[in-house]
Structure formats: C-alpha cells, structure tokens
Design a protein around this motif. Structure first.
Motif, PDB file in Angstrom:
ATOM      1  N   ARG A 344       0.860  -1.183   0.000  1.00  0.00           N
ATOM      2  CA  ARG A 344       0.000   0.000   0.000  1.00  0.00           C
ATOM      3  C   ARG A 344       0.901   1.241   0.000  1.00  0.00           C
ATOM      4  O   ARG A 344       1.635   1.494   0.958  1.00  0.00           O
ATOM      5  N   THR A 345       0.874   1.991  -1.079  1.00  0.00           N
ATOM      6  CA  THR A 345       1.670   3.222  -1.117  1.00  0.00           C
ATOM      7  C   THR A 345       0.780   4.406  -1.481  1.00  0.00           C
ATOM      8  O   THR A 345       0.760   5.417  -0.796  1.00  0.00           O
ATOM      9  N   ALA A 346      -0.011   4.221  -2.553  1.00  0.00           N
ATOM     10  CA  ALA A 346      -0.823   5.346  -3.024  1.00  0.00           C
ATOM     11  C   ALA A 346      -2.101   5.517  -2.198  1.00  0.00           C
ATOM     12  O   ALA A 346      -2.648   6.607  -2.119  1.00  0.00           O
ATOM     13  N   GLY A 347      -2.538   4.447  -1.576  1.00  0.00           N
ATOM     14  CA  GLY A 347      -3.772   4.523  -0.797  1.00  0.00           C
ATOM     15  C   GLY A 347      -5.019   4.602  -1.674  1.00  0.00           C
ATOM     16  O   GLY A 347      -6.096   4.988  -1.221  1.00  0.00           O
ATOM     17  N   ASP A 348      -4.871   4.195  -2.962  1.00  0.00           N
ATOM     18  CA  ASP A 348      -6.038   4.240  -3.847  1.00  0.00           C
ATOM     19  C   ASP A 348      -6.683   2.863  -3.993  1.00  0.00           C
ATOM     20  O   ASP A 348      -7.521   2.647  -4.869  1.00  0.00           O
ATOM     21  N   GLY A 349      -6.245   1.960  -3.164  1.00  0.00           N
ATOM     22  CA  GLY A 349      -6.873   0.634  -3.183  1.00  0.00           C
ATOM     23  C   GLY A 349      -6.336  -0.278  -4.257  1.00  0.00           C
ATOM     24  O   GLY A 349      -6.828  -1.378  -4.449  1.00  0.00           O
ATOM     25  N   SER A 350      -5.304   0.145  -4.972  1.00  0.00           N
ATOM     26  CA  SER A 350      -4.831  -0.668  -6.095  1.00  0.00           C
ATOM     27  C   SER A 350      -3.783  -1.698  -5.689  1.00  0.00           C
ATOM     28  O   SER A 350      -3.462  -2.596  -6.455  1.00  0.00           O
ATOM     29  N   SER A 351      -3.245  -1.593  -4.481  1.00  0.00           N
ATOM     30  CA  SER A 351      -2.139  -2.483  -4.105  1.00  0.00           C
ATOM     31  C   SER A 351      -2.645  -3.890  -3.793  1.00  0.00           C
ATOM     32  O   SER A 351      -3.828  -4.096  -3.495  1.00  0.00           O
ATOM     33  N   LEU A 352      -1.722  -4.848  -3.850  1.00  0.00           N
ATOM     34  CA  LEU A 352      -2.059  -6.226  -3.490  1.00  0.00           C
ATOM     35  C   LEU A 352      -2.463  -6.270  -2.011  1.00  0.00           C
ATOM     36  O   LEU A 352      -3.375  -7.001  -1.621  1.00  0.00           O
ATOM     37  N   GLU A 353      -1.771  -5.455  -1.227  1.00  0.00           N
ATOM     38  CA  GLU A 353      -2.036  -5.405   0.217  1.00  0.00           C
ATOM     39  C   GLU A 353      -3.510  -5.061   0.472  1.00  0.00           C
ATOM     40  O   GLU A 353      -4.134  -5.598   1.384  1.00  0.00           O
ATOM     41  N   GLU A 354      -4.040  -4.175  -0.357  1.00  0.00           N
ATOM     42  CA  GLU A 354      -5.437  -3.768  -0.165  1.00  0.00           C
ATOM     43  C   GLU A 354      -6.421  -4.709  -0.871  1.00  0.00           C
ATOM     44  O   GLU A 354      -7.459  -5.032  -0.329  1.00  0.00           O
ATOM     45  N   ARG A 355      -6.032  -5.148  -2.081  1.00  0.00           N
ATOM     46  CA  ARG A 355      -6.995  -5.954  -2.852  1.00  0.00           C
ATOM     47  C   ARG A 355      -7.061  -7.398  -2.390  1.00  0.00           C
ATOM     48  O   ARG A 355      -8.109  -8.025  -2.453  1.00  0.00           O
ATOM     49  N   MET A 356      -5.895  -7.945  -2.010  1.00  0.00           N
ATOM     50  CA  MET A 356      -5.870  -9.358  -1.583  1.00  0.00           C
ATOM     51  C   MET A 356      -5.061  -9.452  -0.302  1.00  0.00           C
ATOM     52  O   MET A 356      -3.942  -9.982  -0.298  1.00  0.00           O
ATOM     53  N   PRO A 357      -5.583  -8.925   0.804  1.00  0.00           N
ATOM     54  CA  PRO A 357      -4.786  -8.817   2.021  1.00  0.00           C
ATOM     55  C   PRO A 357      -4.250 -10.168   2.529  1.00  0.00           C
ATOM     56  O   PRO A 357      -3.129 -10.248   3.011  1.00  0.00           O
ATOM     57  N   ARG A 358      -5.037 -11.218   2.379  1.00  0.00           N
ATOM     58  CA  ARG A 358      -4.588 -12.519   2.883  1.00  0.00           C
ATOM     59  C   ARG A 358      -3.382 -13.002   2.061  1.00  0.00           C
ATOM     60  O   ARG A 358      -2.380 -13.460   2.595  1.00  0.00           O
ATOM     61  N   THR A 359      -3.512 -12.868   0.766  1.00  0.00           N
ATOM     62  CA  THR A 359      -2.424 -13.297  -0.128  1.00  0.00           C
ATOM     63  C   THR A 359      -1.182 -12.446   0.126  1.00  0.00           C
ATOM     64  O   THR A 359      -0.063 -12.957   0.143  1.00  0.00           O
ATOM     65  N   TYR A 360      -1.417 -11.156   0.331  1.00  0.00           N
ATOM     66  CA  TYR A 360      -0.285 -10.259   0.594  1.00  0.00           C
ATOM     67  C   TYR A 360       0.454 -10.709   1.858  1.00  0.00           C
ATOM     68  O   TYR A 360       1.685 -10.803   1.883  1.00  0.00           O
ATOM     69  N   ALA A 361      -0.322 -11.012   2.892  1.00  0.00           N
ATOM     70  CA  ALA A 361       0.301 -11.430   4.159  1.00  0.00           C
ATOM     71  C   ALA A 361       1.089 -12.716   3.953  1.00  0.00           C
ATOM     72  O   ALA A 361       2.200 -12.874   4.473  1.00  0.00           O
ATOM     73  N   GLU A 362       0.511 -13.613   3.158  1.00  0.00           N
ATOM     74  CA  GLU A 362       1.207 -14.884   2.912  1.00  0.00           C
ATOM     75  C   GLU A 362       2.498 -14.642   2.127  1.00  0.00           C
ATOM     76  O   GLU A 362       3.554 -15.203   2.433  1.00  0.00           O
ATOM     77  N   LEU A 363       2.410 -13.756   1.130  1.00  0.00           N
ATOM     78  CA  LEU A 363       3.593 -13.432   0.326  1.00  0.00           C
ATOM     79  C   LEU A 363       4.676 -12.806   1.213  1.00  0.00           C
ATOM     80  O   LEU A 363       5.863 -13.156   1.109  1.00  0.00           O
ATOM     81  N   ALA A 364       4.260 -11.900   2.082  1.00  0.00           N
ATOM     82  CA  ALA A 364       5.228 -11.256   2.973  1.00  0.00           C
ATOM     83  C   ALA A 364       5.901 -12.295   3.867  1.00  0.00           C
ATOM     84  O   ALA A 364       7.116 -12.262   4.089  1.00  0.00           O
ATOM     85  N   GLN A 365       5.104 -13.240   4.315  1.00  0.00           N
ATOM     86  CA  GLN A 365       5.652 -14.262   5.212  1.00  0.00           C
ATOM     87  C   GLN A 365       6.609 -15.198   4.456  1.00  0.00           C
ATOM     88  O   GLN A 365       7.688 -15.530   4.943  1.00  0.00           O
ATOM     89  N   VAL A 366       6.229 -15.585   3.236  1.00  0.00           N
ATOM     90  CA  VAL A 366       7.110 -16.438   2.423  1.00  0.00           C
ATOM     91  C   VAL A 366       8.405 -15.678   2.123  1.00  0.00           C
ATOM     92  O   VAL A 366       9.510 -16.228   2.230  1.00  0.00           O
ATOM     93  N   GLY A 367       8.275 -14.394   1.785  1.00  0.00           N
ATOM     94  CA  GLY A 367       9.454 -13.567   1.499  1.00  0.00           C
ATOM     95  C   GLY A 367      10.391 -13.533   2.692  1.00  0.00           C
ATOM     96  O   GLY A 367      11.607 -13.717   2.558  1.00  0.00           O
ATOM     97  N   GLU A 368       9.830 -13.337   3.837  1.00  0.00           N
ATOM     98  CA  GLU A 368      10.617 -13.285   5.086  1.00  0.00           C
ATOM     99  C   GLU A 368      11.341 -14.614   5.317  1.00  0.00           C
ATOM    100  O   GLU A 368      12.531 -14.650   5.623  1.00  0.00           O
ATOM    101  N   ARG A 369      10.600 -15.698   5.104  1.00  0.00           N
ATOM    102  CA  ARG A 369      11.209 -17.026   5.309  1.00  0.00           C
ATOM    103  C   ARG A 369      12.353 -17.253   4.326  1.00  0.00           C
ATOM    104  O   ARG A 369      13.414 -17.753   4.681  1.00  0.00           O
ATOM    105  N   LEU A 370      12.096 -16.876   3.082  1.00  0.00           N
ATOM    106  CA  LEU A 370      13.135 -17.097   2.059  1.00  0.00           C
ATOM    107  C   LEU A 370      14.357 -16.245   2.354  1.00  0.00           C
ATOM    108  O   LEU A 370      15.497 -16.691   2.222  1.00  0.00           O
TER     109      LEU A 370
END
Ligand code: PEP
Ligand code: MG
Length: 944
Positions: A344-370
């Motif tokens: 979320r940067t622009a706050g216009d709802g276009s980010s993955l964080e806003e559109r698919m919050p669950r997937t975003y959280a999972e991606l962040a967690q996988v990224g952290e693990r990797l």
C-alpha cells in the motif's frame, strides 16, 4: 536413443541442439557413464544409467540450492523452495549436463533422457490429478531456461504447452471460462511460433494490433471470445505460412520443441554476447525447467507479479514490487499494462495489500522465510491463481550500491549475517558510484555519444573549449564542461574550474583521466564520436553541432555524453557506509593511501579514510598562473645561478604547499615526488599568445619559439623527465627538498607532526637514485641542522621501468621504499604510449588480445610478474623495504587483490577511490581466511 522434437531449421540463424537424428554412442561419452543419484520423486527415478532429470513438488525434491551448476539457479532454487514447503507448482529440471552433452554431440540428447522426461511428466500428473494432453483435465506446462549464472532475459521461455483444439475445449469447460482458455491458446501460439518455430514476432503483433483496432480496444483484455477465436485462427495461419508447417497439435511434440528451443537459446547471439561481457564460460550450458502452469489470468481473484524482500533501490526493509491482476507473467515484464505496487503506497486501493490482504500477508511471510533461509535479499516471482499463492522463482535480488550497503549492514544488525559476509557482499566497483553524484536514470535524456568512463560521477555545464575560458566562466559563476582534444598540465586551472571534462582522445590513464579522478571530477575520455571543429567554436556529433555555451551533461561512470541539463543525484555518505568501512579496516592487511596534491584533496582523502598520501605530484603546483612564469624563467635561465634565482622565487610557494599538506595530514605519511614531467610541458604551444609570454619573460618571441623547438621531444614520455631532470639540474631537486624540509620544520615547530617520504621518479639505474638521494639528504639534513629540528624521513623511489624491476636489489640498497608507478610501468612494459592507446585499444579489447585495458586493470602476467620480481629482489637486500603502488591501478579492485597477494604494504589511489580500495583490500584478505564469506569472495575475485 533419444531424439528431440523438431526444431526450427534456419530460424534466426540459430544452431539447434536437439534436432532429430542418431546420437553418438552415449556410453563413449564420459558424462553418460557416471552413476546418477536416486530420485526422490517416483516420477523422476532415473531410467537406468545417468540421471538427467530432477523432479520437485509437494514438499519433496531431488535437488537443492547447492546444485546450481547442475540445475541452474532457477531449478536449484525451485527445488530448495519445495523442500522448505513453499508453495511451488510441481515440475522437473533437465540438467545443464544435457545442454552440455547436446552442444558436444551436434544437438543430440543422451540416452535415457526421453524416458526420464516421461517419468517427470508422470510425476506432475500424479500430483495434480491431470494428464498432459487429456481433453478432460488437461495439464499445461511451462518450459523455462535457467543457467547456473543469472543471464536475465537472454534465453527463451514458452508457456501453456499442452494446448490443442481438444484440450482447449477441456480447459474452457473445466474453468468455465472460455475466454481465458482462448487467451492461453493465443499466448502459446504466439510464443511457440516465435521461440520454437522462428516466425518473426512482429507478424503476431501486427495481427493482434489489427484485432484490437477492430474491437476498439487498446488492451488484450478488451478482446472478447469471438475476437480471440478469430485471432488464434489467424495465428495458426501465420505459423503455417511463416514456418512452412502447421503448429504441432501433439503436446509431446510441443514439449520437445520447446525444450530444444530453450537449449538452443543458450547459443543465441544475445546470450553469447552477454556471456562474453560477463566472462561466463560457454561450456556451462543451461538447464530447462518444465513446470505445471498456474494461471494469474483466471479472473479478478488471480494475479501475477514480482517482489523484492527489501527495497532494491534503497535497501529499506519492506516488501517491494509490482503486480497485475488477471494477467500472466510476461505482461508484467513486457510493460504492456502498468503494474501496481504490491505494498500500500498510493492509498487508492490498487495495491495487493489492499486488494488481496490474505495473499499479501502470505507473500510477505514467504518472502521473510526465504530471506532468512538464503540470508540475502530475494527477488521473487509469484502468481496468484484464484486466491492461491504460488512461487515461481526466488533468486538473489540485484540492488543499487546504496541498497547493497544498507541491506548488508542491516542484516548484520538483525543477526542474519556476520560482518565478514557483509563486507563480501558489496561489489567494490559498484561502491564508487556512491561517492559521486549520479545521473537520475528516471529523468528524460538523450545520449549524444559514448566515450571511456574515465572518472565517475555526473555533472552538467556549458561547453567551453579552452582552460582559460573555463576559468573565466566559472569565475563568473557559470558551470562549465571543458571539452578538449586532450588535456595537458597547462589545462589544470581549467579542469579545476570545470564541472567535468570531455576529451576526444586519450585513454583511461590519459592526463585528463588521471587528473579528473584526482580531483573527483567526472570525465569522459577518448570520445571518438565527437569531432572538434578546427576553429574551436564547437564540435560535431552525429548530425548535430554543439557550440560554445550549449549545455551538456557528462556521465563519467558510464562514459555517456548527454544533451542538455540532466538531473543528477548527490553522493550520500551515510552511517551504514561508514560502518561497513570500519569493518573493512578490521579485516584488511593492505594499507590504503591517496594520491593528493593539495590540502583540499588531502582533506578529502582523509574523509574517505586514507591513511596517508602515497603520491603528491609536485608539478601540479607549478602550473598556477603566478608560478608558471617562474618555472619558465628557470627553463630559460642560461646559467646555474640564473636558474637558482628563478628557483628561489618558487621555493616559498612550494614550502607553503607542503605546509598545507602536512597540516592536513596530521602526522600521517606523505610521499612527495620530485618534479617528473618533461619541461616543454611548461611552455606555451605554437598557436598560443606567444608575444604575451615572451613579454612576461622579457625575451624576444623568436627566442621563445626556438626554446619551444629545442625542448620538443619525439617521445616525451621516454625523454628528459623523471629523475633525469634532477640529475641534469640538481638545483631543482635541492629547491624541492629544501621546501619540504622547511615546511616540515615549520609544522613541527608549530606543534604539528610530519612523516615525510621523498620519492624520486623514473629511476632505471641504481646510480641515478644514489645521486638524487645524496642531494636530498644533504639538503634536508642541512635545513634540519640549521633549525635544530628532528625529523626522521625516508628517501625512496618509484619503480616505473622494467629495468628498475629486474635490478631492484641494486636499487633497494639506496631506496628505503618502493612505490610502483604502474601507469608508466605498464606503458614501458607494453611499449604503449599512455596517451595514444585509445587509437587501437578498442580493437584489441574487441578481439580479446587484451582481456582488459592494461592501464585500468593491472596486467598480472606481465607487469605483475615484474612487480613480484622487484618485491622479491628488493626485500632480499632490505627486508623492511616498504612497498606500495601509486599508479591508477591502486584504486582498481582486481589490481588491489593482486597487490594484496604480491605482499605490498599499501595501495595509493585517487581520494574518491579510497573506500573502494579499503573494501577490495578487505575482501582480498577475507578470501584467504576461513570466513564464511569465502566462497562468495572467491567467486567475486575470480570474476575480476
Ligand atoms: C605512474 O606512472 O604510475 C605514476 C603514478 O606517475 P605518473 O602517472 O605521474 O607518471
Ligand atoms: Mg609515472
């Protein structure tokens, strides 16, 4: 005997591994006789003999990250991710050995490959409950390249393999989305047609553009089912006409065609060129990854993107990247649609964080693990298929120098890596870009020409063609770029006044380059594309003519000459950078000094961590306007006494120069070199205003002319210069030694400290040094005795001639230190003039006669051998002989590594390269220890 599917005869003139035909007896090939490892996945159990195929999926994998050479970077990391339990679509990797085998066997594949690939496919089918070519539940696969060394975008990829008229209908039924199925079919036809069958890409693009126009849409997504069906029909025709045969409907034929094309792409022109540029051996070969397709274009709950575990521009610890909803991977890369930020940067709802919050959280967690697993910044490729996240790749993320430094230091703070690893992670050559302003690559600009990247940094200014003009305009507050055919010491004041320097001739150690680096100013040298107008009013480049006063921007880091004023970004010396440098200082053995001629440069050098001055070129002090007249008087003197009179005028000026430098260096060693250049460099040129100079000297113009003619030399670099000046005019040496001693006394009396080293240039015979050392010692000792000051000082020599190297034992009897002047030593060893090498160097480099510019990267086999000989001979007679290097190589990472290995005590380089040398010296030392960073460093050093 395995043969590949039909290839792309004659397509883009490529060779074709994997073409049909018998292979040579595989048993006769050494790679065919070795035993393979047992497979983990049942589907990839080696069908007798050697293992060529390595499966991965559902938590199990035959390979792992250590098997990069065999599986390529992508394959090894896919296997590793699967082992970690990261969601990765199942697949298998055909090893690089198959590529190497095919290269050696005229495109034939080794025995057992076909069976193993079948087993690999069966393994995927079993895991997914789908069949390759099954109309009811079709399995589609991708085929991607993956070499042991990253070669981004150089080789080919084909997606959606396995589609034909029947599976297409099956896919449409199964997904309930016929438009999606047709879109996948269109993409397969386009990619396969281009990559495997060699039908020019633009034929597909033209058909697509026409359909879009007819449909009144700008985007592929705007094509409806009917339009897509018509387009795919047209594509099939384009293929039939372009390839001379129809698109293969048999999925297995498609698969083998794609595999062959990927192997072939190892030998395509751009891949070969990339390998040449990066020194990657041709024999490595690429692996091929065959993997079940997942679809980011199945609707609004699907997406695809790339992510970095930290910001690759700044190093900040934040998930960073871009994605597109309802898209396939190539859409992000191709830039057809504008991707959105993941976070979320622009706050216009276009980010993955806003559109698919669950997937975003999972991606962040996988990224952290990797990142924790690989302990480095990762660059990820992902796809979301109907809300489910899949990882398609992880690799070490490329980053800017600023990001590299910040991420490395942060990771040490986070306990992820140790300090040695952090030091090993930074590329010294890249570090230099941190120390100078750089071009803002996001700005709009036009490249006019490209020359040699002679001194890094970027600057804009109005062009001027003479040093005086540069000085005048700068005085009036105008930023200027000095453009010269080549520069000479006479241009120093103009160079000092200019923002940057551009020369049409000269190499990376030409006068302009050396002086610019010393001043920390950007310089583009040897820019052959610019053609200076004879009247000195401008230059031509291509069809354009630029005149005095026009704006240009130079990028000395890349050699680009840009039109107009281009935005730049200033250098930043941040806390992390300083910390990293402190770690370097702990690890390195080599000392690092700077080449500096003024108190200002000396201060800069200290700010960058220099431990002393390794070379102070005194001639640079002679070119000031108020001094050059005295130098010329000295040259014109008809007798020793007249010469002494002129020198006496210079003495106080030299003394104050030295005093300033000693003060700035606060007791750190300062190596001052006696006058080195041939005297004609101090005289005006024909074409200059000779009458004014003659009047200043009080001689008739004809006398000035005849002096210019008398002092002209056919080979000035080999002429009356260096210690030959001091031998013929010992009073010059005397004056300089006196100035040094008096300055030292003044500083010491004022409570300061001085460590003086007097250096004699261009010695080839021991007797030369004996004579000069005699003058120096007599003079300095006399001053010290007069003033009652104690000053331990050393007298040494530059080693710049092959004869000096091979008689270094004789020279070391007199010399207390050696400093290798590798600019001259390279010049005299190769027999190449430093200033003229630009004329042919590019040809020598292109033909591989020289691996690198020997004036930039020390030639270890020739010049290096002479250096080692000199060190050994010198220390043989004087074990405590201090040895350094002060040629331009002292700031080149590869050359610093050499200096470390050759047992030198220090390197000396331009102030701006001091941090580079500190880092390179630390890495050279670490590579010899058992530090964890060792393997990485060994790779880096090998690549230098
Ligand atoms: C050299 O020759 O390497 C050197 C440092 O001296 P200069 O470049 O001044 O000749
Ligand atoms: Mg020299």
């Amino acid at each position: 005997m395995t043969t590949a599917g039909r290839g792309r005869a004659g397509a883009r003139g490529r060779e074709r591994p994997g073409r049909e035909g018998p292979t040579r007896d595989a048993a006769a090939d050494p790679t065919a006789s070795a035993e393979g490892e047992p497979a983990v996945l049942s589907g990839t159990e080696a069908a007798g003999g050697r293992k060529w195929v390595y499966g991965f999926g559902d938590g199990r994998a035959d390979g792992d990250r250590a098997m990069r050479d065999l599986l390529g970077g992508k394959g090894a990391n896919l296997a590793e991710m699967v082992r970690m339990g990261v969601p990765v679509p199942p697949g298998f990797t055909i090893s690089t050995e198959v590529c190497a085998y095919a290269l050696r066997h005229d495109g034939a594949y080794p025995e057992g490959l076909r069976e193993q690939v079948e087993e690999g496919l069966a393994g995927i089918e079993a895991l997914l409950g789908r069949r390759f070519g099954d109309p009811a539940r079709p399995l589609l696969v991708s085929v991607r390249s993956g070499a042991p060394v990253s070669m981004p975008g150089m080789m080919d990829t084909v997606l959606n393999l396995g589609l034909n008229d029947e599976t297409l209908e099956g896919l449409a039924r199964e997904t309930g989305n016929p438009r999606f199925a047709l879109d996948a079919w269109r993409r397969l036809l386009q990619m396969y047609g281009d990559v495997v069958l060699g039908v020019p890409h633009d034929r597909f693009e033209r058909a697509l553009e026409r359909r879009k126009r007819e449909a009144g849409t700008e985007s592929d997504a705007g094509l409806d089912e009917a339009a897509l069906r018509a387009l795919t029909e047209e594509y099939l025709e384009v293929i039939r006409a372009g390839a001379g045969r129809p698109f293969p409907r048999d999925p297995r034929e498609q698969l083998w065609g794609a595999v062959a094309a990927v192997f072939t792409s190892w030998s395509n022109r751009r891949a070969v060129r990339y390998r040449r540029l990066h020194g990657i051996p041709d024999t490595l070969g690429t692996a091929v990854n065959v993997q079940a397709m997942v679809f980011g274009n199945l609707g609004e709950d699907s997406a695809t993107g790339v992510a970095f575990t930290r910001n690759p521009a700044t190093g900040a610890r934040e998930l960073y990247g871009e994605y597109l909803v309802n898209a396939q991977g190539e859409d992000v890369v191709a830039g057809i649609r504008t991707p959105h930020s993941i976070r979320r940067t622009a706050g216009d709802g276009s980010s993955l964080e806003e559109r698919m919050p669950r997937t975003y959280a999972e991606l962040a967690q996988v990224g952290e693990r990797l990142e924790r697993h690989y302990r480095d910044l990762q660059d990820l490729e992902f796809t979301v298929e109907r809300g489910r996240l899949w990882l398609l790749q992880t690799r070490t993320g490329k980053r800017t120098a600023a990001a590299a430094v910040r991420a490395a230091v942060d990771m040490v703070n986070e306990g992820l890596i140790d300090e040695a690893t952090a030091v090993g992670r930074i590329d010294p050559a890249q570090l230099e870009t941190l120390l100078h302003p750089s071009i803002d690559e996001h700005a709009d600009f036009e490249v006019l020409a490209t020359g040699l990247a002679a001194s890094p940094g970027a600057a804009s200014g109005k062009i001027v063609f003479s040093a005086d003009e540069a000085a005048e305009m700068a005085e009036a507050g105008e930023p200027v770029i000095l453009v010269r055919r080549e520069t000479s010491p006479e241009d120093i004041h103009g160079m000092a006044a200019a923002q940057a320097i551009l020369t049409a001739r000269g190499g990376t150690t030409s006068h302009a380059a050396v002086v610019a680096r010393g001043m920390g100013k950007p310089c583009v040298a040897g820019c052959k594309e610019i053609d200076l107008l004879p009247d000195g009013s401008g230059f031509r480049v291509g069809v354009a003519t630029l005149r005095r006063g026009d704006w240009i921007t130079l990028d000395g880091s890349t050699g680009r000459v840009l039109a107009g004023r281009v935005a730049t970004r200033p250098a930043e010396l941040k806390g992390e950078f300083r910390r990293l440098m402190e770690w370097c200082d702990r690890f390195r053995r080599l000392g690092v000094r700077a080449n500096a001629d003024t108190p200002h440069d000396a201060g800069q050098a200290i700010a960058f961590g220099a431990e002393g001055i390794g070379l102070c070129r005194t001639e640079h002090m002679f070119f000031d306007e108020d001094r050059i007249l005295l130098v010329r008087r000295m040259i014109f003197a008809r007798s020793e006494s007249a010469r002494r009179e002129a020198l006496a005028g210079l003495l106080p000026m030299q003394r104050s120069d030295f005093t300033g430098i000693f003060h700035a260096m606060e007791g750190r060693p300062v190596t001052i070199r006696l006058l080195d250049p041939p005297l004609h460099e101090f005289l005006p040129h024909e074409g200059d205003d000779l009458s004014a100079v003659a009047a200043g000297l009080g001689v008739p113009v004809f006398e000035l002319r005849s002096a210019i003619a008398r002092l002209a030399e056919a080979n000035p670099m080999l002429g009356h210069r260096g210690c030959r000046l001091g031998i013929t005019y010992p009073e010059i040496t005397e004056m300089q030694a006196q100035a040094m001693a008096e300055a030292a006394c003044d500083v010491i009396r004022g409570g300061g400290r001085v460590a003086l080293e007097v250096m004699v240039p261009l010695v080839g015979v021991a007797r030369e040094l004996e004579l000069q050392a005699g003058v120096i010692r007599r003079t300095i000792d006399g001053v010290l005795a007069d003033r009652g000051v104690e000053l331990p000082y050393a007298v040494g020599t530059m080693i710049e001639l092959p004869r000096a190297c091979v008689t270094a034992d004789e020279i070391a009897r007199e010399a207390q230190f050696f400093s290798f002047g590798t600019n001259d030593l390279t010049q005299t060893t190769f027999g190449i003039s430093r200033d003229d090498s630009g004329k042919f160097l590019h040809v020598y480099l292109a033909q591989g006669i020289y691996a690198a510019d020997p004036f930039a990267v020390l030639d270890e086999r020739g010049v290096g051998r002479l250096i080692r000989t000199a060190v050994e001979l010198g220390r043989g007679v004087r074990p405590d002989l201090k040895v350094g290097i002060c040629g331009e190589h002292g700031g080149d990472p590869a050359s610093v590594t050499f200096c470390h290995r050759a047992g030198l005590d220090y390197v000396s380089c331009s102030p701006f390269r001091v941090p580079v040398a500190r880092l390179a010296a630390a890495q050279a030392a670490l590579a010899e220890t058992g530090a964890e960073a060792r393997a990485v460093l060994a790779d880096r050093l090998a690549a230098r």
